[in-house]
Scaffold this motif. Structure first.
Motif, PDB file in Angstrom:
ATOM      1  N   GLU A  12     -26.749   8.140   8.001  1.00  0.00           N
ATOM      2  CA  GLU A  12     -26.282   6.982   7.250  1.00  0.00           C
ATOM      3  C   GLU A  12     -27.290   5.856   7.401  1.00  0.00           C
ATOM      4  OE1 GLU A  12     -22.445   6.175   8.939  1.00  0.00           O
ATOM      5  OE2 GLU A  12     -23.287   5.160  10.687  1.00  0.00           O
ATOM      6  N   LEU A  13     -27.254   4.982   6.425  1.00  0.00           N
ATOM      7  CA  LEU A  13     -28.145   3.834   6.418  1.00  0.00           C
ATOM      8  C   LEU A  13     -27.308   2.628   6.835  1.00  0.00           C
ATOM      9  CD1 LEU A  13     -31.135   3.563   5.408  1.00  0.00           C
ATOM     10  CD2 LEU A  13     -30.177   2.846   3.201  1.00  0.00           C
ATOM     11  N   ILE A  14     -27.762   1.909   7.850  1.00  0.00           N
ATOM     12  CA  ILE A  14     -27.098   0.641   8.170  1.00  0.00           C
ATOM     13  C   ILE A  14     -27.996  -0.473   7.659  1.00  0.00           C
ATOM     14  CG2 ILE A  14     -26.181  -0.831  10.008  1.00  0.00           C
ATOM     15  CD1 ILE A  14     -25.318   1.613  11.486  1.00  0.00           C
ATOM     16  N   LEU A  15     -27.416  -1.380   6.866  1.00  0.00           N
ATOM     17  CA  LEU A  15     -28.240  -2.337   6.125  1.00  0.00           C
ATOM     18  C   LEU A  15     -28.601  -3.568   6.945  1.00  0.00           C
ATOM     19  CD1 LEU A  15     -26.418  -2.249   2.657  1.00  0.00           C
ATOM     20  CD2 LEU A  15     -28.246  -0.773   3.519  1.00  0.00           C
ATOM     21  N   ASP A  16     -27.723  -3.940   7.867  1.00  0.00           N
ATOM     22  CA  ASP A  16     -27.878  -5.245   8.503  1.00  0.00           C
ATOM     23  C   ASP A  16     -28.183  -5.131   9.995  1.00  0.00           C
ATOM     24  OD1 ASP A  16     -25.436  -4.100   8.921  1.00  0.00           O
ATOM     25  OD2 ASP A  16     -24.246  -5.811   8.283  1.00  0.00           O
ATOM     26  N   ARG A  21     -32.879  -2.571   7.234  1.00  0.00           N
ATOM     27  CA  ARG A  21     -32.268  -1.250   7.112  1.00  0.00           C
ATOM     28  C   ARG A  21     -32.763  -0.298   8.204  1.00  0.00           C
ATOM     29  NH1 ARG A  21     -33.239  -0.140   0.743  1.00  0.00           N
ATOM     30  NH2 ARG A  21     -35.239  -1.116   1.232  1.00  0.00           N
ATOM     31  N   LEU A  84     -36.291   9.827   3.064  1.00  0.00           N
ATOM     32  CA  LEU A  84     -35.985   8.729   3.989  1.00  0.00           C
ATOM     33  C   LEU A  84     -37.236   8.257   4.720  1.00  0.00           C
ATOM     34  CD1 LEU A  84     -32.624  10.003   5.462  1.00  0.00           C
ATOM     35  CD2 LEU A  84     -33.016   8.306   3.653  1.00  0.00           C
ATOM     36  N   SER A  86     -39.545   6.264   4.174  1.00  0.00           N
ATOM     37  CA  SER A  86     -39.853   4.837   4.217  1.00  0.00           C
ATOM     38  C   SER A  86     -38.711   4.020   4.806  1.00  0.00           C
ATOM     39  CB  SER A  86     -40.184   4.335   2.803  1.00  0.00           C
ATOM     40  OG  SER A  86     -41.373   4.953   2.343  1.00  0.00           O
TER      41      SER A  86
ATOM     42  N   MET B   1     -23.356  -3.429   7.076  1.00  0.00           N
ATOM     43  CA  MET B   1     -22.798  -2.549   6.055  1.00  0.00           C
ATOM     44  C   MET B   1     -23.446  -1.166   6.169  1.00  0.00           C
ATOM     45  SD  MET B   1     -22.653  -2.914   1.877  1.00  0.00           S
ATOM     46  CE  MET B   1     -23.010  -4.651   1.982  1.00  0.00           C
ATOM     47  N   VAL B   3     -24.059   2.804   4.653  1.00  0.00           N
ATOM     48  CA  VAL B   3     -24.135   3.622   3.439  1.00  0.00           C
ATOM     49  C   VAL B   3     -24.324   5.076   3.845  1.00  0.00           C
ATOM     50  CG1 VAL B   3     -25.356   4.004   1.264  1.00  0.00           C
ATOM     51  CG2 VAL B   3     -25.362   1.716   2.315  1.00  0.00           C
ATOM     52  N   LEU B   5     -25.557   8.660   3.560  1.00  0.00           N
ATOM     53  CA  LEU B   5     -26.672   9.178   2.756  1.00  0.00           C
ATOM     54  C   LEU B   5     -26.330  10.573   2.252  1.00  0.00           C
ATOM     55  CD1 LEU B   5     -29.507   7.757   4.976  1.00  0.00           C
ATOM     56  CD2 LEU B   5     -28.962   7.066   2.637  1.00  0.00           C
TER      57      LEU B   5
END
Lengths: 156, 156
Positions: A12-16, A21, A84, A86, B1, B3, B5
């Motif tokens: 999963e990508l955590i944005l904050d 990211r 992924l 980058s 937040m 996301v 993948l």
């Protein structure tokens, strides 16, 4: 030629995060697992020097040696990692994912260097010390240049 | 937040199709399945106009509306799709994968529009007719501009 697009199913990508990211795992990943196979877009020297070097994308490029026919000579192009590639953040001492270029297949393969725990961030080294050998390094090492440097990713 | 993948585990890249690289499935994918979640790198207008527009990467950008605070105004930036977003070939009549931008999460989600057979190529439409609504289109549609056009991907 066919390239399986291996990717673990627990990312999963955590944005904050404090570094923007970042890629995290929702479960344990065993050492040696291919976490992602990232196709690249190759930019020749002219494209890079004239345009990309001046843009935000300069921070996302990998050195990409391109051979000249059957000779051992090659030119260093630049490649943008898709997949992924980058999105991984850097750590020089906590890296848990290694990467290697496959020059023929135009992909970078990212592999767990050790067991990665549930909730842990996946981190690579952006530095010049490769975490393991490039697929085609052996071939290029027959040449005269210092391949370790040549193949190294740009430090950012 | 956070996301997830999401990516189906049955994709491969074939390098030497008549149109260069293409994404294929090694097994049946059911309609509605998320085939890939692609993070994007956003480039502002200055970056795009000065550099990227003149490079090979101009062919890989999606329009990316960025809002201005709480107003309904926005500026069209450009985004490079990572993941497999830049690897799907185009078909205006055989497309089997739809895509939508999630402007808040900075990803593009690619979804099977119908059942996709084993061995079939995954194809998207690069054109201005969206295959389904963008996540945030509803919000932006409250404004005055023609959002269908605004949100459309650049034709390449």
């Amino acid at each position: 030629m066919t390239v399986p697009l291996q990717r673990v199913g627990c990312l999963e990508l955590i944005l904050d995060t404090p570094r923007g990211r970042g890629v995290f795992s929702t479960r344990k990943i065993e050492a040696g697992t291919v976490v992602d196979t990232a196709p690249v877009i190759i930019l020749n020297k002219e494209q890079f020097d004239n345009y990309i070097r001046h843009s935000l994308l300069q921070h996302y490029t990998y050195n990409w040696p391109m051979g000249h026919g059957t000779t051992r000579k090659y030119t260093i192009h630049q490649a943008i990692a898709l997949g992924l590639g980058s999105m991984f953040n850097h750590s020089s001492w906590r890296q848990n994912v290694g990467w290697k270029r496959d020059l023929g297949k135009e992909v970078i393969v990212y592999t767990a260097l050790r067991d990665i725990a549930e909730g842990e961030e996946l981190l690579i080294s952006y530095g010049s010390h490769l975490t393991f050998e490039d697929v085609e390094a052996a071939r290029l090492e027959e040449g005269e240049e210092d391949v370790t440097d040549v193949l190294a990713r740009i430090d950012i």
